[in-house]
Design an enzyme around this catalytic site. Structure first.
Site, PDB file in Angstrom:
ATOM      1  N   GLU A 222      69.449  38.601 134.256  1.00 36.97           N
ATOM      2  CA  GLU A 222      68.951  38.760 135.629  1.00 36.97           C
ATOM      3  C   GLU A 222      67.464  38.429 135.640  1.00 36.97           C
ATOM      4  O   GLU A 222      66.647  39.166 135.084  1.00 36.97           O
ATOM      5  CB  GLU A 222      69.150  40.193 136.131  1.00 36.97           C
ATOM      6  CG  GLU A 222      68.773  40.317 137.603  1.00 36.97           C
ATOM      7  CD  GLU A 222      68.399  41.724 138.062  1.00 36.97           C
ATOM      8  OE1 GLU A 222      68.513  41.980 139.266  1.00 36.97           O
ATOM      9  OE2 GLU A 222      67.985  42.551 137.231  1.00 36.97           O
TER      10      GLU A 222
ATOM     11  N   ASP B 148      70.685  43.331 132.840  1.00 39.13           N
ATOM     12  CA  ASP B 148      69.872  43.798 133.948  1.00 39.13           C
ATOM     13  C   ASP B 148      68.376  43.714 133.607  1.00 39.13           C
ATOM     14  O   ASP B 148      67.973  44.033 132.493  1.00 39.13           O
ATOM     15  CB  ASP B 148      70.270  45.263 134.203  1.00 39.13           C
ATOM     16  CG  ASP B 148      69.743  45.820 135.500  1.00 39.13           C
ATOM     17  OD1 ASP B 148      70.083  45.271 136.550  1.00 39.13           O
ATOM     18  OD2 ASP B 148      69.012  46.830 135.456  1.00 39.13           O
TER      19      ASP B 148
HETATM   20  C1  GLC Z   1      68.848  45.242 138.949  1.00 39.27           C
HETATM   21  C2  GLC Z   1      70.121  45.680 139.654  1.00 39.27           C
HETATM   22  C3  GLC Z   1      69.734  46.650 140.744  1.00 39.27           C
HETATM   23  C4  GLC Z   1      69.072  47.852 140.094  1.00 39.27           C
HETATM   24  C5  GLC Z   1      67.888  47.425 139.223  1.00 39.27           C
HETATM   25  C6  GLC Z   1      67.437  48.538 138.341  1.00 39.27           C
HETATM   26  O1  GLC Z   1      67.979  44.567 139.785  1.00 39.27           O
HETATM   27  O2  GLC Z   1      70.805  44.562 140.130  1.00 39.27           O
HETATM   28  O3  GLC Z   1      70.839  47.023 141.510  1.00 39.27           O
HETATM   29  O4  GLC Z   1      68.610  48.737 141.074  1.00 39.27           O
HETATM   30  O5  GLC Z   1      68.231  46.364 138.377  1.00 39.27           O
HETATM   31  O6  GLC Z   1      68.346  48.737 137.282  1.00 39.27           O
END
Ligand code: GLC
Ligand code: CA
Length: 527
Positions: A267, A203
């Site tokens: 991500e 993440d």
């Molecule tokens: C990422 C996740 C999202 C979350 C954010 C903070 O973007 O996919 O759902 O709110 O991280 O952890």
């Protein structure tokens, strides 16, 4: 890497399970690990190679698990370590790997590390988070914004300093320049690897490091009225530091000690030209910096052809592409481009070169579900119209029974309206449903090296029809996608043979070197 020797995560299809909304196993209206186990046959029948499960670690759920209070446990609402192991085993027996969502950028403010850090300025864990004195004259230390659209800094009155958070104040950012923090989080990764997971989706990877000088972020020249407020600034100092790639290399070194070629998915929201920097080298970079660029590209043949060509050209040697059409943070693809295009989008996702990640429910054509204000759950809904992520998180409609087979109780978010989309059970009975098409396509992909790892060649985008080829070891497939709501006719080689259509069980014939397409139809041909 020689063609034909690509690893499992390159050739297979990945599937995102948004755990809270997949299947409730204990009748509390919230999806959980036992529910996931109970649906393992569904995942096997889809033909996917691995699932990424959204966070299930203990959490106060300020951001539904993306605020972790213990990296090495399971929240009792989702199960126990034993139910997690049962998921892992059940999926493994079906040839499906389990990818854990790892949230190392921030913890929950109720994590014992943060409680200790905020207890005093001299706490041994103080430096595990990012603390700064108020600006001269008071106020936040710099101009950085969080995704709440307000300052990325919250004052801790007891110790008189601000701490950094890129999301909610309940999600304080960890200090990844502190070696003890790195060690603690690598230990947490090892904990899950020891249990046998197939890798991690990391993440907010692009935000792990911030500018050591805490310089202000400059204005973002691309920001337009209506864009989220936090995007007014270009996050070049509060995020996107080039040395993140060194952390990635350390994570890869850890993963390399485990069998089965575990995967590291990061991500990262970047345009393709800068996204590819995260590929690094094949041994030290991310195997998969997530490519979200189809989210922001207009659904037009020229624009998509241009995107794919730019991505293919930008990828460093040895790097492997990946494609995503949806996730739990962005409106559903069927809503973004219209229901009629959902099958074309699926055919595209599963035939572009690179690993596809399928978001749960997109194989049914799920749309955003309207959530009345009193049932809104996502805290980000407060920050402006369109910011709430509940609509794309509606529970899966499994059958026509009570609560659509998702639960025995009222689900935590409203179900999709009956019949929209049709349930898994109804679609499974209909060979022309999107679910049946998705299953057929994945099965074909799993048999055809040309679709799994063949080269990609863009052919044309005229008339709103996107055409490209996939080629491997003397076998060529041509993908023809009508991205418009009008019929189209397109020239194809006279010996081309259609093997699959989004619209008909018997694919259309090729006559006189031309193929007639219905509105919104996609066709896969063998040349
Ligand atoms: C990422 C996740 C999202 C979350 C954010 C903070 O973007 O996919 O759902 O709110 O991280 O952890
Ligand atoms: Ca439950």
């Amino acid at each position: 890497m020689a063609a034909g020797t690509r690893p499992w995560w390159a050739t297979g299809v990945l599937y995102e399970v948004y755990l809270r909304s997949f299947q409730d196993g204990n009748g509390d209206g919230i999806g959980d690990l036992a529910g996931l186990s109970a649906r393992a046959d569904y995942l096997a029948a889809l033909g996917i190679r691995a699932v990424w499960i959204t966070p299930f670690q203990p959490s106060p759920m300020a951001d539904f698990g993306y605020d972790v209070a213990d990296y090495c446990g399971v929240d009792p609402r989702y199960g126990t370590l034993e139910t997690f192991d049962a998921v892992l085993d059940g999926l493994r027996r079906r040839g499906i790997g389990t990818i854990v969502d790892f949230v190392p950028h921030h913890t929950s403010d109720s994590h014992p590390w943060f409680r200790e850090a905020r207890s005093s300025r001299s706490s041994p864990r103080r430096d595990w988070y990012l603390w700064r004195d108020p600006a001269p004259g008071g106020g936040p230390p710099n101009n950085w914004l969080s995704q709440t659209d307000g300052p990325a800094w919250t004052l801790d009155p007891a110790t008189g300093q601000y701490y950094l958070h890129s999301f909610l104040p309940q999600q304080p950012s960890l200090n990844w320049r502190n070696p003890d923090v790195r060690r603690a989080l690598f230990d947490a990764m090892a904990f899950w690897l020891d249990r046998g997971v197939a890798g991690f989706r990391v993440d907010v990877l692009q935000g792990l490091l911030v500018d050591p000088g805490f310089r202000d972020d400059p204005p973002n020249p691309h920001w337009r009225e209506g864009d989220p407020g936090f995007m007014r600034l270009d996050a070049v100092n509060s995020s996107n530091q080039p040395d993140v790639i060194e952390i990635v290399a350390e994570m890869r070194a850890l993963l390399a000690a485990y069998p089965g070629d575990p995967v590291l998915i990061g991500e990262i929201y970047r345009p393709v030209e800068t996204l590819v920097a995260y590929c690094g080298t094949p041994e030290r970079g991310l195997q998969m910096p997530t490519n979200f660029n189809l989210f922001s590209t207009p659904w037009r043949a020229e624009a998509i052809l241009d995107l794919v060509a730019r991505y293919e050209a930008a990828l460093p040697t040895g790097a492997w592409p990946n494609w995503v059409l949806g996730n739990h943070d962005i409106g559903r693809i069927a809503t973004r481009i219209g229901r009629a295009q959902a099958a074309v989008a699926m055919l595209m996702l599963l035939t572009l070169r690179g690993t596809p990640t399928l978001y749960q429910g997109d194989e049914l054509g799920m749309e955003d579900v309207a959530v009345p204000p009193d049932r809104a759950r996502d805290p980000f809904a407060r920050f402006g119209p369109g910011r709430g992520r509940d609509p794309e998180r509606a529970p899966m409609p499994w059958d026509e029974g009570p609560q659509a087979g998702f639960s025995t109780e009222t689900p935590w978010l409203p179900l999709p309206p009956a019949g929209r989309p049709r349930s898994v059970a109804a679609q499974a009975r209909d060979p022309m449903s999107l679910l049946s098409l998705t299953r057929r396509l994945i099965a074909l992909r799993n048999r055809e090296p040309a679709l799994q790892q063949g080269s990609w060649t863009g052919i044309s985008a005229g008339g709103g029809v996107l055409v490209y080829d996939r080629h491997h070891a003397g076998r060529t497939f041509r993908v023809v996608l009508n991205l418009t709501a009008a019929p189209a006719r397109i020239d194809v080689p006279a010996d081309g043979r259609a093997v699959l259509s989004t619209h008909r069980i018997d694919p259309p014939g090729v006559s006189d070197g031309s193929l007639a397409l219905a509105p919104d139809e996609g066709v896969l041909l063998r040349l």
